[in-house]
Structures are given as structure tokens and as C-alpha cells.
Design a protein around this motif. Structure first.
Motif, PDB file in Angstrom:
ATOM      1  N   LEU A 188       0.828  -1.202   0.000  1.00 32.47           N
ATOM      2  CA  LEU A 188       0.000   0.000   0.000  1.00 32.47           C
ATOM      3  C   LEU A 188       0.866   1.256   0.000  1.00 32.47           C
ATOM      4  N   MET A 189       1.951   1.207   0.753  1.00 34.28           N
ATOM      5  CA  MET A 189       2.853   2.357   0.804  1.00 34.28           C
ATOM      6  C   MET A 189       3.476   2.623  -0.567  1.00 34.28           C
ATOM      7  N   LEU A 190       3.999   1.570  -1.214  1.00 32.96           N
ATOM      8  CA  LEU A 190       4.633   1.738  -2.518  1.00 32.96           C
ATOM      9  C   LEU A 190       3.614   2.190  -3.572  1.00 32.96           C
ATOM     10  N   GLY A 191       2.416   1.635  -3.510  1.00 34.43           N
ATOM     11  CA  GLY A 191       1.389   2.025  -4.460  1.00 34.43           C
ATOM     12  C   GLY A 191       0.996   3.482  -4.312  1.00 34.43           C
ATOM     13  N   THR A 192       0.864   3.923  -3.069  1.00 37.98           N
ATOM     14  CA  THR A 192       0.489   5.321  -2.827  1.00 37.98           C
ATOM     15  C   THR A 192       1.594   6.273  -3.261  1.00 37.98           C
ATOM     16  N   VAL A 193       2.829   5.917  -2.964  1.00 41.63           N
ATOM     17  CA  VAL A 193       3.967   6.751  -3.374  1.00 41.63           C
ATOM     18  C   VAL A 193       4.049   6.830  -4.895  1.00 41.63           C
ATOM     19  N   ALA A 194       3.890   5.692  -5.569  1.00 40.29           N
ATOM     20  CA  ALA A 194       3.916   5.681  -7.034  1.00 40.29           C
ATOM     21  C   ALA A 194       2.790   6.537  -7.612  1.00 40.29           C
ATOM     22  N   LEU A 195       1.623   6.478  -7.008  1.00 39.64           N
ATOM     23  CA  LEU A 195       0.497   7.291  -7.452  1.00 39.64           C
ATOM     24  C   LEU A 195       0.811   8.772  -7.350  1.00 39.64           C
ATOM     25  N   ILE A 196       1.387   9.173  -6.236  1.00 40.51           N
ATOM     26  CA  ILE A 196       1.698  10.590  -6.011  1.00 40.51           C
ATOM     27  C   ILE A 196       2.766  11.072  -6.982  1.00 40.51           C
ATOM     28  N   ILE A 197       3.795  10.250  -7.178  1.00 42.31           N
ATOM     29  CA  ILE A 197       4.948  10.686  -7.971  1.00 42.31           C
ATOM     30  C   ILE A 197       4.698  10.584  -9.470  1.00 42.31           C
TER      31      ILE A 197
ATOM     32  N   TYR B  33      10.580  16.191 -11.275  1.00 41.40           N
ATOM     33  CA  TYR B  33      11.462  15.276 -12.006  1.00 41.40           C
ATOM     34  C   TYR B  33      12.792  15.938 -12.356  1.00 41.40           C
ATOM     35  N   LEU B  34      12.803  17.261 -12.387  1.00 43.79           N
ATOM     36  CA  LEU B  34      14.049  17.984 -12.635  1.00 43.79           C
ATOM     37  C   LEU B  34      14.846  18.140 -11.350  1.00 43.79           C
ATOM     38  N   ARG B  35      14.137  18.372 -10.250  1.00 44.86           N
ATOM     39  CA  ARG B  35      14.816  18.469  -8.951  1.00 44.86           C
ATOM     40  C   ARG B  35      15.360  17.110  -8.514  1.00 44.86           C
ATOM     41  N   LEU B  36      14.600  16.063  -8.825  1.00 39.36           N
ATOM     42  CA  LEU B  36      14.969  14.704  -8.409  1.00 39.36           C
ATOM     43  C   LEU B  36      15.018  13.805  -9.651  1.00 39.36           C
ATOM     44  N   PRO B  37      16.047  13.940 -10.466  1.00 42.45           N
ATOM     45  CA  PRO B  37      16.086  13.208 -11.742  1.00 42.45           C
ATOM     46  C   PRO B  37      16.102  11.696 -11.589  1.00 42.45           C
ATOM     47  N   PHE B  38      16.457  11.174 -10.411  1.00 42.27           N
ATOM     48  CA  PHE B  38      16.477   9.725 -10.245  1.00 42.27           C
ATOM     49  C   PHE B  38      15.074   9.125 -10.374  1.00 42.27           C
ATOM     50  N   LEU B  39      14.027   9.949 -10.214  1.00 42.88           N
ATOM     51  CA  LEU B  39      12.665   9.436 -10.334  1.00 42.88           C
ATOM     52  C   LEU B  39      12.398   8.922 -11.748  1.00 42.88           C
ATOM     53  N   GLU B  40      12.904   9.636 -12.744  1.00 45.17           N
ATOM     54  CA  GLU B  40      12.738   9.181 -14.126  1.00 45.17           C
ATOM     55  C   GLU B  40      13.780   8.136 -14.495  1.00 45.17           C
ATOM     56  N   GLU B  41      14.982   8.283 -13.973  1.00 44.17           N
ATOM     57  CA  GLU B  41      16.015   7.290 -14.269  1.00 44.17           C
ATOM     58  C   GLU B  41      15.586   5.908 -13.768  1.00 44.17           C
ATOM     59  N   PHE B  42      14.847   5.871 -12.673  1.00 46.65           N
ATOM     60  CA  PHE B  42      14.344   4.600 -12.160  1.00 46.65           C
ATOM     61  C   PHE B  42      13.445   3.921 -13.185  1.00 46.65           C
ATOM     62  N   LEU B  43      12.563   4.693 -13.841  1.00 43.82           N
ATOM     63  CA  LEU B  43      11.681   4.120 -14.857  1.00 43.82           C
ATOM     64  C   LEU B  43      12.462   3.643 -16.071  1.00 43.82           C
ATOM     65  N   ARG B  44      13.557   4.311 -16.386  1.00 46.61           N
ATOM     66  CA  ARG B  44      14.329   3.973 -17.584  1.00 46.61           C
ATOM     67  C   ARG B  44      15.139   2.692 -17.426  1.00 46.61           C
ATOM     68  N   ILE B  45      15.254   2.200 -16.202  1.00 39.63           N
ATOM     69  CA  ILE B  45      15.983   0.948 -15.992  1.00 39.63           C
ATOM     70  C   ILE B  45      15.305  -0.198 -16.729  1.00 39.63           C
ATOM     71  N   ILE B  46      13.970  -0.177 -16.763  1.00 39.56           N
ATOM     72  CA  ILE B  46      13.213  -1.224 -17.460  1.00 39.56           C
ATOM     73  C   ILE B  46      12.929  -0.750 -18.877  1.00 39.56           C
ATOM     74  N   PRO B  47      13.506  -1.369 -19.898  1.00 36.81           N
ATOM     75  CA  PRO B  47      13.303  -0.911 -21.278  1.00 36.81           C
ATOM     76  C   PRO B  47      11.820  -0.832 -21.644  1.00 36.81           C
TER      77      PRO B  47
END
Length: 211
Positions: free
Chosen positions: A36-45, A87-101
């Protein structure tokens, strides 16, 4: 009325902070339920920012390429821009998605409404300011630290237009593509390319007038 809009603009500036507050609150509240925690965080971000942008553009579409500063359309654009700053302040948020082609491209298509073709490669460090103003063809490679900026602001006007990249294009490392840039098919641009607004490039050469 101007004071109201300036206050509204200031409130929009707090969107990244509000998002982070939501993340911290979700972690604190749901720390005993990891799913639930991960789902809520993913929803927000990953869902709320594109939702804000798409609703704003439904209410007030940005169909022109030029607007007066501090017009109604300007504030709508500012809202959509502020919703993406996290996403500009915290670029790792998008880099995380790019790990999975394919996951990052799918996120841009489904949630932001961007037009992204097949087999797009996003090298590390690629930064995008407006995800909803992308039109990318098939087999496009973004080399390291490419910057994609669909708006340019002068002292009197806001210019905003999609970045269009056709099929089979390699964007050179450390390049900057600004609003209205068009990269024609089957080319590889040089590294450190700076594309002025509404430039059209073919075979690595800037064309003054687009057909």
C-alpha cells in the motif's frame, strides 16, 4: 486581478513540495503495509503530476505557439510546468523508470499523452521540461545528457511548441533542443548541438525554412 494571478503562480511553485509532503505522509502512515505504501507513493509521484497537466490542458488547451506573458494561457502553462519540476529536482525518479526498457516511453504515452514511437532509447541524464510536448518517431536514440525544452520565454512572449523527432535519429550527447525543433529522419546530430526555436535539421544541417 493581477495580484490574484501572482498569488496563484506562487501556489503553483509549491506543487513539488506538496508532492513530497504526500510521499512522506504516505510512508509514515502506511509503513506497516509495504504494498500500500509503494502504491500510494507511485500514485503521487507518477500519476498525479501528469493528471494535473492533462486536466489543465483540457480546460485550457495551448494550441498556439506564442502567448503574452502573464496571460491566462501563460498561467496554465506555468501550472503544467510546475507539476513536472519534481522530475528535474529529483532526476532519479525518471532514471528509475528507464531501468526497465520500454517502461519510461509507455509512461510518457499513457500518462502524459506524448507521441513516442517504438525502440526509443533514453540515455542517462536526458532531461525533459515538458513531457506533453513530445512527438518522437521510431528508432530514436537520445545520447547522454540531452536537454529537451519545449518552451522559450523572452521579455514579452512565451513561445511553446512540440519537439518533433522523426524516425531513425540519433540525438548527439549534451544537445539542447528548444521549442519547435524538428529533426528529420535518418540522421545523427553532432554532440553539443544547440537548436534555436523552430529550427529544422536534416542530414546534420540546419534548414532555415520547413516544407
Amino acid at each position: 486581478m493581477k495580484i490574484f494571478y501572482r498569488i496563484l503562480m506562487l501556489i503553483f511553485n509549491y506543487i513539488p513540495f506538496f508532492l513530497l509532503c504526500g510521499v512522506v505522509t504516505s510512508i509514515w502512515k502506511f509503513h506497516n503495509n509495504i504494498l500500500l505504501m509503494l502504491g500510494t507513493v507511485a500514485l503521487i509521484i507518477y500519476v498525479i503530476p501528469p493528471l494535473i497537466t492533462r486536466v489543465a490542458l483540457i480546460v485550457c488547451p495551448l494550441k498556439n505557439t506564442e502567448y503574452e506573458l502573464f496571460s491566462k494561457e501563460y498561467y496554465v502553462w506555468w501550472l503544467t510546468f510546475c507539476s513536472q519540476i519534481i522530475y528535474l529536482r529529483l532526476p532519479f525518479l525518471e532514471e528509475f523508470l528507464r531501468i526497465i526498457p520500454g517502461l519510461y516511453s509507455m509512461w510518457l504515452r499513457v500518462f502524459w499523452g506524448a507521441k513516442i514511437g517504438k525502440f526509443t532509447f533514453w540515455a542517462p541524464g536526458t532531461r525533459i521540461l515538458e513531457r506533453n510536448f513530445l512527438e518522437i518517431g521510431d528508432n530514436v536514440i537520445f545520447a547522454a545528457d540531452t536537454r529537451i525544452n519545449a518552451h522559450v520565454q523572452t521579455d514579452k512572449k512565451l513561445q511553446i511548441a512540440p519537439i518533433i523527432i522523426e524516425n531513425n535519429v540519433v540525438v548527439g550527447a549534451y544537445s539542447l533542443l528548444t521549442c519547435g525543433t524538428v529533426l528529420k529522419s535518418n540522421q545523427a546530430t553532432k554532440a553539443f548541438l544547440i537548436s534555436p526555436p523552430f529550427s529544422v535539421w536534416k542530414d546534420g544541417v540546419r534548414i532555415k525554412n520547413a516544407d
